[in-house]
Design a protein around this motif. Structure first.
Motif, mmCIF file in Angstrom:
data_model
loop_
_atom_site.group_PDB
_atom_site.id
_atom_site.type_symbol
_atom_site.label_atom_id
_atom_site.label_comp_id
_atom_site.label_asym_id
_atom_site.label_seq_id
_atom_site.Cartn_x
_atom_site.Cartn_y
_atom_site.Cartn_z
ATOM 1 N N VAL A 122 0.860 -1.174 0.000
ATOM 2 C CA VAL A 122 0.000 0.000 0.000
ATOM 3 C C VAL A 122 0.897 1.225 0.000
ATOM 4 O O VAL A 122 1.577 1.515 0.982
ATOM 5 C CB VAL A 122 -0.935 0.022 1.224
ATOM 6 N N GLU A 175 -4.105 4.463 -4.488
ATOM 7 C CA GLU A 175 -5.410 3.841 -4.314
ATOM 8 C C GLU A 175 -5.316 2.628 -3.392
ATOM 9 O O GLU A 175 -4.378 1.839 -3.467
ATOM 10 C CB GLU A 175 -5.957 3.431 -5.673
ATOM 11 N N ASP A 176 -6.312 2.478 -2.520
ATOM 12 C CA ASP A 176 -6.373 1.322 -1.643
ATOM 13 C C ASP A 176 -6.598 0.059 -2.474
ATOM 14 O O ASP A 176 -7.363 0.070 -3.448
ATOM 15 C CB ASP A 176 -7.526 1.499 -0.652
ATOM 16 N N ARG A 214 -12.099 0.039 1.678
ATOM 17 C CA ARG A 214 -10.772 -0.107 2.285
ATOM 18 C C ARG A 214 -10.528 -1.570 2.631
ATOM 19 O O ARG A 214 -11.378 -2.223 3.237
ATOM 20 C CB ARG A 214 -10.645 0.763 3.531
ATOM 21 N N GLU A 268 -9.259 -4.231 4.840
ATOM 22 C CA GLU A 268 -8.891 -4.354 6.253
ATOM 23 C C GLU A 268 -8.017 -5.572 6.501
ATOM 24 O O GLU A 268 -7.049 -5.508 7.246
ATOM 25 C CB GLU A 268 -10.145 -4.443 7.122
#
Length: 860
Positions: free
Chosen positions: A106, A111-112, A238, A240
């Protein structure tokens, strides 16, 4: 021989192992129950949902089984069990999940990774949506709800003991169903058993719980368009966690709406890599004091086919002082599953999609498949490519039946797609039956609810017998009601609240009543007669109208109306101030913006659909017209009222007559409709409505004589989930105006008072009534852009409010006028709006006005 058969049958039944009870509790390492966990038995393709205490139960035959146990926040566990002849009580301990993330890069400011995953999911969503061809299943459904609080003011007004006794009590329902599905959207629900304590006043339909299950997460319209093209403009994502589980890599995605809206969901998605399907979804929806949480658990019923095996829905209500909560569970057992094998979304999905024999493919199909394979093999997709792949996937995987359904114009609500049948014994199943077949144990408050059921029913029946006649009739006097007078006949009256519906300075108070009597004819036809008789206290005359209506072709909207009467009418008909608004203005402000004349008339009108979307309206009307003057000046506040003389008129209208014929042709391409009780109701179209109108008055001497033609184009376009654009263009001319009076003129929808009942989308706020009515040529245009998030709703703390905002542009061109208005409004559709508008003559500023629109006032 008979004895032999009897003994053989007995031996066969004796040799068949009886189903035994499996009870279970799912706990964590501290021994605490894990609520709403899922227990899935692979060999039976049966999903069981545990209740809030972690408990579940079912009856299965003795044998060995492999089970998957899962819950959000815990490691998924696979256990092997053996069901002995005496049954099994099982405790399953789940470990809290310790995430071992795969290496994911990341880069700050970039961008996620969740967006790349979601593009894969969205691009393949149509494949998952159409993956199942049919299935047969057993579905156990249980729901409970409880009203915790009702405001004291409301409680004081409740007379029904059954409703009062609801507060603080738990109510439930249970259903055992056989459900069959056939693509694209046909469900057959056979209710085997039904029991519950839900009061009859709630009229809980048997297909309502199943409607929730039928809401497919892959549908573009489901869950706020979460998996639809356009999703990235509505949601933020997002990543996780990313971990391996049972041979699959699972991506845990946090979903956050970009705007605070009751139409958008938030929560988490658990996505299976390579198949890019949903393993679990935990989503929340909040709107107007109601918070709902959806938990869907999917299992791999067939290789590559992940289907929901358990549902869990919880609802909390805190609205207007009313507090309550509800819980809904569903456990599903798939007995048969047929998939569209060519459309299975696996790691090799494009190879399977392209497996259709090339000889049967058109060049366009071959081109689409080639492009689809190219996109599917790309490691990373852009947003545009994901949307393009979704469109190509939809074209490819849709069956001919689905495509045919999309071409059909009849639209049916989801619950009408569920055909419900009920076993003759469904309501007679005893406690022994439910003890064997329910998948969730009953809690103490649920047992008490069953015990209360019979006593409440007995008490309610007694109260109903005492109050059915007297109380029911008295309660209907105020608001009016529709009374059945026979199997096919009825009578309806307006009630005491409308015994004085209007006041104006010409009539005074109008005292009387409107009554309707009707008879239902065969084939859903209807014949009705509606007399209305009022005494005018200032004019001291009877005002009488009678309407006879025959609905003769309900599936073609065929309606014939014969009307006659002696009444006061607005010079602008329905384009001026509404009668209720004029009543308020007259009494409280001495503003009588509506002007009236006396008409004695008889009219005939007919409406019929020549084809779907093509309507023909015809009419013939004869009137004798006379001017009227004010007969009273009574008002609560304000100065002396104006004379009953329309703006722009210098004297009273001469007495005359008018014989007018009208014809209107209206066409809306591909006009969708629904059918309810054998009658057709148009709903929407993606195309504009075009209408052509011609009117001719036949008269000699001083009677009305003219020819008028006009055309209208209008449309309401939904741009996306939050925005829409509406427009209306109207132009016309009097090709001849040999003798015309103000009622014959073309009138425009105007809002002379600051308080109106008209829509801002097709009316003028800064023009006086009547002044610009014309018997020449004209052109008017109205454009409105409405958004949930325009100006004020961009402020974060306002985004949760339900009002929307609109920008308005209007213009009116006449040979003697070039008037335009621009404005802004906020409000609630169908309830009310507040707007501010600026007026221009050409390019020159003229005035500013403030207007409130309440549809309730739009009564003529």
């Amino acid at each position: 021989m008979r004895l032999f058969i009897f003994l053989l049958t007995g031996l066969l039944f004796a040799a068949t192992p009886a189903a035994q009870l499996l009870t279970g509790r799912i706990i964590n390492t501290k021994g605490q129950p894990v609520p709403n966990a899922t227990f899935y038995i692979r060999e039976l393709t049966l999903g069981l949902i545990a209740d809030g205490q972690g408990d579940f139960r079912t009856k299965i035959e003795p044998g060995e089984y492999t089970c998957e146990v899962s819950s959000l926040g815990y490691e998924r566990k696979t256990v092997s069990i053996v069901i002995p002849a005496e049954g099994l009580a099982l405790n399953v301990e789940l470990q809290e999940k310790t995430y071992v993330l795969r290496e994911v890069t990341v880069t700050p400011g970039k961008e996620d990774p969740a967006y790349g995953i979601m593009r894969k999911v969205i691009s393949r969503a149509p494949g998952h949506l159409h993956q199942v061809k049919s299935y047969e299943s057993g579905v156990y459904i249980k729901g409970t709800f409880k009203v915790d609080k009702i405001p004291a003011l409301i409680k004081m007004q409740i007379k029904d003991r059954e409703i009062r006794d609801m507060i603080g009590k738990t109510f439930l329902f249970e259903m055992q169903n056989e459900v069959t599905y056939h693509e694209p959207d046909r469900y057959e629900q056979h209710v085997i058993a039904l029991s519950g304590t839900v009061p009859a006043m709630f009229n809980l339909s048997e297909n309502v719980p199943l409607s929730m299950i039928a809401n497919n997460i892959y549908s573009p319209s489901a869950f706020g368009g979460l998996l639809a093209p356009g999703s990235f403009s509505l949601y933020k994502f997002r990543l996780e966690d990313s971990y391996e589980e049972d041979g699959h890599y699972i991506n845990k995605i946090l979903v956050t709406p970009r705007k605070k809206s009751g139409q958008l969901v938030n929560g988490r998605l658990y996505i299976v890599e390579n198949t890019w399907s949903i393993q679990q979804a935990n989503l929340n929806l909040s709107q107007a004091g109601t918070d709902a949480r959806f938990h869907l658990t999917y299992h791999e019923i067939k290789p590559g086919a992940f289907l929901p095996a358990a549902y869990d829905l919880s609802v909390n209500i805190d609205m207007l002082g009313i507090k309550g909560k509800g819980q809904f569970y569903a456990s599903i057992k798939y007995n048969r599953l047929e998939t569209n094998d060519n459309y299975m979304i696996t790691a090799n999905d494009t190879a399977q999609l392209a497996a259709t024999p090339a000889k049967t493919q058109t060049k366009k199909q071959q081109k689409d498949l080639k492009k689809l394979e190219e996109l599917a093999n790309k490691e990373k997709l852009s947003t545009r490519e994901a949307y393009q792949m979704a469109q190509l996937m939809e074209k490819t995987v849709e069956s001919e039946e689905v495509k045919a359904q999309k071409r059909r114009l009849e639209r049916r609500p989801l619950d009408s797609l569920i055909v419900v049948t009920r076993d003759s014994l469904a309501l007679l199943r005893d406690s022994a039956y439910w003890a064997e077949h329910r998948n969730l144990p009953l809690r103490e408050e649920e047992l008490q609810s069953y015990l209360r059921r019979d006593s409440l029913k007995k008490s309610a029946d007694t109260d109903a017998r005492k109050n059915r006649t007297a109380t029911g009739r008295i309660a209907g006097l105020l608001p009016g009601e529709k009374i059945s007078t026979g199997k096919k006949t009825y009578i309806k009256y307006d009630g005491l609240l409308l015994a004085c519906p209007e006041y104006n300075f010409v009539d005074g108070f109008r005292l009387g009543q409107k009554i309707e009597a009707g008879i239902n004819l065969p084939d859903n036809r209807l014949l009705s007669l509606s007399p209305a008789v009022y005494y005018t206290t200032a004019r001291k005359e009877m005002d009488v109208t009678v309407d006879g209506t025959l609905t003769y072709a309900p599936m073609r909207n065929g309606k014939f109306v014969l009307s006659t009467g002696n009444t006061t009418a607005d010079y602008a008909a329905k384009n001026g101030t509404g009668r209720f608004g004029n009543t308020l203005g007259s009494l409280f402000l001495a503003k009588n913006t509506a002007k009236f004349y006396l008409k004695r008339y008889i009219s005939l009108s007919n409406r019929i659909d020549l084809a779907n979307g093509l309507a023909l309206h015809t009419g013939l009307n004869y009137e004798k017209r006379n001017s009227l003057v004010n007969n009273t000046s009574y008002r609560f506040f304000g100065g002396r009222p104006a004379d009953n003389l329309p703006h722009g008129q210098t004297g009273l209208m001469p007495s005359h007559s008018a014989l007018t014929a009208d014809i209107t042709v209206e066409y809306t391409p591909r006009y969708y409709y629904s059918v309810w009780k054998g009658r057709k109701f148009h709903t929407h179209s993606d195309y504009p409505t075009i209408s052509l109108h011609y009117s001719r008055a036949f008269g000699t001497g001083n009677n009305s004589s003219f020819d008028k033609m006009e055309a209208t184009v209008l449309q309401d376009i939904r741009l996306n989930l939050f925005n829409r654009l509406s427009y209306e263009f109207n132009a016309g001319t009097f090709t001849s105006a040999r003798q015309t009076y103000l009622p014959d003129f073309k009138h425009f929808r105007t809002n002379e008072m600051f308080l109106t009942g008209k829509s801002f989308n097709n009316s003028f706020s800064l023009l006086e009534n009547y002044r610009y009515a014309t018997n020449d040529k004209w052109l008017q245009a109205h454009v409105a852009y409405t958004s949930q998030y325009l100006l004020l709703k961009q402020i974060p703390f306002m985004q949760g409010l339900l009002f929307n905002e609109s920008l308005h542009i209007r213009t009116l061109w006449l040979p003697r006028l070039n008037h335009s208005e621009a404005g802004y409004s906020i409000g609630f559709d169908g309830i009310g709006r507040i707007g501010i508008f600026a007026g221009f003559n050409g390019l020159n500023y003229e005035s500013t006005g403030f207007t409130i629109s309440l549809p309730l006032l739009n009564i003529h």
